[in-house]
Design a protein around this motif. Structure first.
Motif, PDB file in Angstrom:
ATOM      1  N   LYS A   1       0.852  -1.179   0.000  1.00  0.00           N
ATOM      2  CA  LYS A   1       0.000   0.000   0.000  1.00  0.00           C
ATOM      3  C   LYS A   1       0.893   1.237   0.000  1.00  0.00           C
ATOM      4  CE  LYS A   1      -4.293   1.678   2.024  1.00  0.00           C
ATOM      5  NZ  LYS A   1      -5.302   1.473   3.073  1.00  0.00           N
ATOM      6  N   LEU A   2       0.792   2.025  -1.057  1.00  0.00           N
ATOM      7  CA  LEU A   2       1.645   3.191  -1.251  1.00  0.00           C
ATOM      8  C   LEU A   2       0.806   4.437  -1.452  1.00  0.00           C
ATOM      9  CD1 LEU A   2       4.148   1.668  -3.853  1.00  0.00           C
ATOM     10  CD2 LEU A   2       4.367   1.651  -1.360  1.00  0.00           C
ATOM     11  N   THR A   3       1.437   5.572  -1.258  1.00  0.00           N
ATOM     12  CA  THR A   3       0.843   6.856  -1.617  1.00  0.00           C
ATOM     13  C   THR A   3       1.671   7.430  -2.761  1.00  0.00           C
ATOM     14  OG1 THR A   3       0.040   7.263   0.622  1.00  0.00           O
ATOM     15  CG2 THR A   3       0.240   9.166  -0.836  1.00  0.00           C
ATOM     16  N   VAL A   4       0.990   7.704  -3.888  1.00  0.00           N
ATOM     17  CA  VAL A   4       1.677   8.091  -5.117  1.00  0.00           C
ATOM     18  C   VAL A   4       1.434   9.571  -5.405  1.00  0.00           C
ATOM     19  CG1 VAL A   4       2.051   7.509  -7.539  1.00  0.00           C
ATOM     20  CG2 VAL A   4       1.213   5.758  -5.955  1.00  0.00           C
ATOM     21  N   PHE A   5       2.480  10.241  -5.840  1.00  0.00           N
ATOM     22  CA  PHE A   5       2.428  11.686  -6.107  1.00  0.00           C
ATOM     23  C   PHE A   5       2.911  11.974  -7.524  1.00  0.00           C
ATOM     24  CE2 PHE A   5       4.909  15.568  -6.490  1.00  0.00           C
ATOM     25  CZ  PHE A   5       4.061  16.545  -6.009  1.00  0.00           C
ATOM     26  N   PHE A   6       2.149  12.798  -8.244  1.00  0.00           N
ATOM     27  CA  PHE A   6       2.562  13.303  -9.554  1.00  0.00           C
ATOM     28  C   PHE A   6       2.457  14.827  -9.551  1.00  0.00           C
ATOM     29  CE2 PHE A   6       1.979   9.029 -11.161  1.00  0.00           C
ATOM     30  CZ  PHE A   6       2.839   8.957 -12.248  1.00  0.00           C
ATOM     31  N   SER A   7       3.375  15.467 -10.259  1.00  0.00           N
ATOM     32  CA  SER A   7       3.270  16.919 -10.434  1.00  0.00           C
ATOM     33  C   SER A   7       3.861  17.316 -11.772  1.00  0.00           C
ATOM     34  CB  SER A   7       4.004  17.661  -9.307  1.00  0.00           C
ATOM     35  OG  SER A   7       5.407  17.557  -9.477  1.00  0.00           O
TER      36      SER A   7
ATOM     37  N   ASP B   1       8.975  18.010 -17.412  1.00  0.00           N
ATOM     38  CA  ASP B   1       8.808  18.875 -16.243  1.00  0.00           C
ATOM     39  C   ASP B   1       7.991  18.184 -15.149  1.00  0.00           C
ATOM     40  OD1 ASP B   1       6.596  18.994 -18.044  1.00  0.00           O
ATOM     41  OD2 ASP B   1       5.795  20.647 -16.872  1.00  0.00           O
ATOM     42  N   SER B   2       7.793  16.878 -15.285  1.00  0.00           N
ATOM     43  CA  SER B   2       6.976  16.119 -14.328  1.00  0.00           C
ATOM     44  C   SER B   2       7.857  15.383 -13.315  1.00  0.00           C
ATOM     45  CB  SER B   2       6.097  15.104 -15.054  1.00  0.00           C
ATOM     46  OG  SER B   2       5.233  15.754 -15.968  1.00  0.00           O
ATOM     47  N   ILE B   3       7.280  15.181 -12.132  1.00  0.00           N
ATOM     48  CA  ILE B   3       7.958  14.437 -11.071  1.00  0.00           C
ATOM     49  C   ILE B   3       7.012  13.355 -10.569  1.00  0.00           C
ATOM     50  CG2 ILE B   3       9.123  14.551  -8.841  1.00  0.00           C
ATOM     51  CD1 ILE B   3       9.481  17.528  -9.244  1.00  0.00           C
ATOM     52  N   MET B   4       7.556  12.156 -10.377  1.00  0.00           N
ATOM     53  CA  MET B   4       6.791  11.063  -9.779  1.00  0.00           C
ATOM     54  C   MET B   4       7.501  10.631  -8.497  1.00  0.00           C
ATOM     55  SD  MET B   4       5.875   7.323 -11.367  1.00  0.00           S
ATOM     56  CE  MET B   4       5.169   6.018 -10.346  1.00  0.00           C
ATOM     57  N   ILE B   5       6.772  10.633  -7.393  1.00  0.00           N
ATOM     58  CA  ILE B   5       7.305  10.285  -6.073  1.00  0.00           C
ATOM     59  C   ILE B   5       6.309   9.347  -5.404  1.00  0.00           C
ATOM     60  CG2 ILE B   5       8.034  11.194  -3.820  1.00  0.00           C
ATOM     61  CD1 ILE B   5       8.495  13.903  -5.238  1.00  0.00           C
ATOM     62  N   PHE B   6       6.806   8.432  -4.588  1.00  0.00           N
ATOM     63  CA  PHE B   6       5.874   7.601  -3.819  1.00  0.00           C
ATOM     64  C   PHE B   6       6.383   7.406  -2.403  1.00  0.00           C
ATOM     65  CE2 PHE B   6       8.542   4.670  -6.260  1.00  0.00           C
ATOM     66  CZ  PHE B   6       9.000   3.785  -5.304  1.00  0.00           C
ATOM     67  N   PHE B   7       5.454   7.091  -1.515  1.00  0.00           N
ATOM     68  CA  PHE B   7       5.735   6.868  -0.093  1.00  0.00           C
ATOM     69  C   PHE B   7       5.259   5.472   0.286  1.00  0.00           C
ATOM     70  CE2 PHE B   7       5.853  11.359  -0.547  1.00  0.00           C
ATOM     71  CZ  PHE B   7       6.580  11.891   0.505  1.00  0.00           C
TER      72      PHE B   7
ATOM     73  N   ARG C   1       0.844  21.888 -10.600  1.00  0.00           N
ATOM     74  CA  ARG C   1      -0.394  21.174 -10.284  1.00  0.00           C
ATOM     75  C   ARG C   1      -0.010  19.758  -9.867  1.00  0.00           C
ATOM     76  NH1 ARG C   1      -2.975  20.933 -16.398  1.00  0.00           N
ATOM     77  NH2 ARG C   1      -1.244  19.828 -17.405  1.00  0.00           N
ATOM     78  N   MET C   2      -0.709  19.248  -8.878  1.00  0.00           N
ATOM     79  CA  MET C   2      -0.292  17.995  -8.243  1.00  0.00           C
ATOM     80  C   MET C   2      -1.477  17.066  -8.014  1.00  0.00           C
ATOM     81  SD  MET C   2       2.348  19.672  -5.471  1.00  0.00           S
ATOM     82  CE  MET C   2       1.543  21.268  -5.390  1.00  0.00           C
ATOM     83  N   GLY C   3      -1.178  15.757  -8.060  1.00  0.00           N
ATOM     84  CA  GLY C   3      -2.175  14.731  -7.792  1.00  0.00           C
ATOM     85  C   GLY C   3      -1.617  13.679  -6.856  1.00  0.00           C
ATOM     86  N   VAL C   4      -2.452  13.221  -5.909  1.00  0.00           N
ATOM     87  CA  VAL C   4      -2.017  12.243  -4.910  1.00  0.00           C
ATOM     88  C   VAL C   4      -3.073  11.158  -4.788  1.00  0.00           C
ATOM     89  CG1 VAL C   4      -1.370  11.853  -2.498  1.00  0.00           C
ATOM     90  CG2 VAL C   4      -0.755  14.016  -3.621  1.00  0.00           C
TER      91      VAL C   4
END
Length: 451
Positions: A217-223, A268-274, A319-322
């Motif tokens: 189970k992860l939390t995903v971030f895009f911007s 110009d996009s970033i993908m990060i996860f926790f 702009r960001m999405g989680v």
């Protein structure tokens, strides 16, 4: 790596020791200090090292340390009989014991020295009981001199081999240290191509570098940056590169501050996860992710002011999405080239939320909202249809931390033509507070003069 000189081989050391023993026996017989009947010891001493060597090679035990020590213990046992045969002649006995003890300590240290003495004592006891006990007369000076010279020769030759090995070991140690430093420097360079958490888990051995994945189970971030495409058509590529690298550097520092695993930079996009490779639980991971997004949004206000001072007039907004949910995480690719990344419908949802967000907005899915709503105020934005989801997905827009709302709000910002202000009162120290107040008072006077 430098070749390390081995210690003097057992075969050579044993030949040297027994040949010197032969020299002592022959000298003693010539000087009529030993019984001539002991001449049989000469051929036995000359043949024994060769018989032992080829026997150990035949049984393929010549490299076994335990066998080497046991053979040396047998030499100690035999020495007990020989000393009795020599009637404990003082100088020859001391010379033989010196060579024997020197070999014991080199091969096995104090433990071998102790066990070897027990074997020597056993040989002396058995030989005394079977052959009787008698003492030789005073050793002739010439035999004493020969014994001293032969024992000294054995020690000098052995010490020479030890010196060569010690020098080679020092050179090898220096080379290993250099290689270690080079490896550390190289690993730190390679670490820049991986998220620090992934690099750390690999180099500490917690994670193996092989094709494997798991469900977590992860939390995903895009911007991404709204208006970046238009900006790329207006400014030079070099300036655009500097701007983008500055942006990525600032965002990466914030991501690492909150414990995020940076997956990739694309355009110009970033993908990060926790939640992987380390996790503090779904609630804490989601809160950390959204907290990171809020700080990124605040940081963009500072960056816009810096970019404006360099001539960038486009109002760049992030702009960001989680999204939070189960994803497949691990190494994907081939055995020769793999990427540590995540796949799953939650990744698609986070990407979709990022594309639907307004400039400066943070959109989160329902599960993320349910985990952070106690700490962070969000506005209901309705529902959207996302491929891979059977039902419409409720989405929410992040406002700010509840603790920072109303009179407790620490963050203030205002932008207009000819004016830009960003203030986070929680980060202003006492030394700067008075100077900022004076600047604001001067600015207020200027505004009043204009009106």
């Amino acid at each position: 790596m430098a070749n390390v000189s081995p210690p003097m081989p057992d075969y050579s050391a044993r030949i040297l020791g027994y040949m010197l023993f032969v020299g002592i026996i022959v000298t003693g017989i010539v000087l009529e200090h030993f019984d001539k009947r002991l001449v049989w010891l000469v051929p036995v001493a000359m043949l024994w090292p060769h018989l032992l060597y080829f026997g150990m090679r035949y049984w393929q035990v010549h490299g076994n340390l335990q066998i080497r020590q046991r053979v040396l213990y047998f030499d100690c046992l035999v020495t007990g009989f020989i000393l009795n045969l020599l009637q404990f002649s003082v100088t020859p006995s001391l010379a033989i014991l010196i060579m024997l003890y020197f070999s014991l300590i080199i091969v096995g240290g104090l433990t071998a020295f102790f066990v070897g003495n027990l074997a020597l004592l056993a040989g002396l006891t058995v030989s005394s009981l079977t052959m009787g006990l008698s003492l030789a007369p005073m050793t002739p000076p010439l035999l004493t001199l020969a014994c001293i010279l032969l024992a000294a020769l054995f020690i000098c030759v052995s010490a020479h081999y030890i010196h060569l090995q010690s020098r080679a070991l020092m050179l090898a140690k220096t080379e290993i240290q250099m290689q270690r430093e080079q490896s550390i420097a190289l690993s730190h360079k390679l670490a820049k191509y991986l998220s620090p958490q992934v690099w750390q888990s690999i180099f500490t051995g917690e994670r193996d570098v092989k094709l494997e994945t798991q469900r977590k189970k992860l939390t995903v971030f895009f911007s991404d940056i709204k208006g970046f495409t238009e900006l790329s058509e207006e400014i030079q590529a070099e300036s655009l590169t500097d701007l983008l690298n500055t942006y990525f550097n600032e965002m990466a520092q914030i991501a690492l501050k909150f414990g995020g695993t940076i997956d990739k930079f694309v355009g110009d996009s970033i993908m990060i996860f926790f939640g992987d490779p380390t996790s503090r639980g779904s609630k804490e991971d989601s809160l950390a992710c959204v907290s990171m997004a809020i700080e990124m949004r605040k940081r963009m206000k500072v960056l816009r002011q810096k970019w404006r001072s360099t001539g960038v007039r486009a109002p760049l907004e992030v702009r960001m999405g989680v999204s939070t949910g189960f994803c497949t995480v691990g190494n994907f690719g081939s055995e020769n080239r793999m990427d540590y990344t995540i796949i799953g419908k939650e990744v698609n949802l986070a990407s979709r939320l990022e594309s639907l967000a307004e400039p400066g907005e943070i959109l989160v899915g329902f599960e993320t909202f349910s985990l952070i709503k106690d700490m962070i105020l969000c506005r209901d934005k309705g529902e959207i249809v996302v491929k891979g989801f059977n039902k419409p997905v409720p989405i929410y827009s992040v406002v700010d931390f509840r603790r920072d709302m109303g009179r407790n709000q620490s963050f203030l910002e205002q932008e207009a033509e000819g004016f830009a202000m960003y203030m986070d009162s929680s980060k202003i120290g006492e030394e700067d507070r008075q100077r900022i107040q004076q600047s604001l008072e001067k600015a207020l006077e200027k505004l009043r003069d204009v009106t």
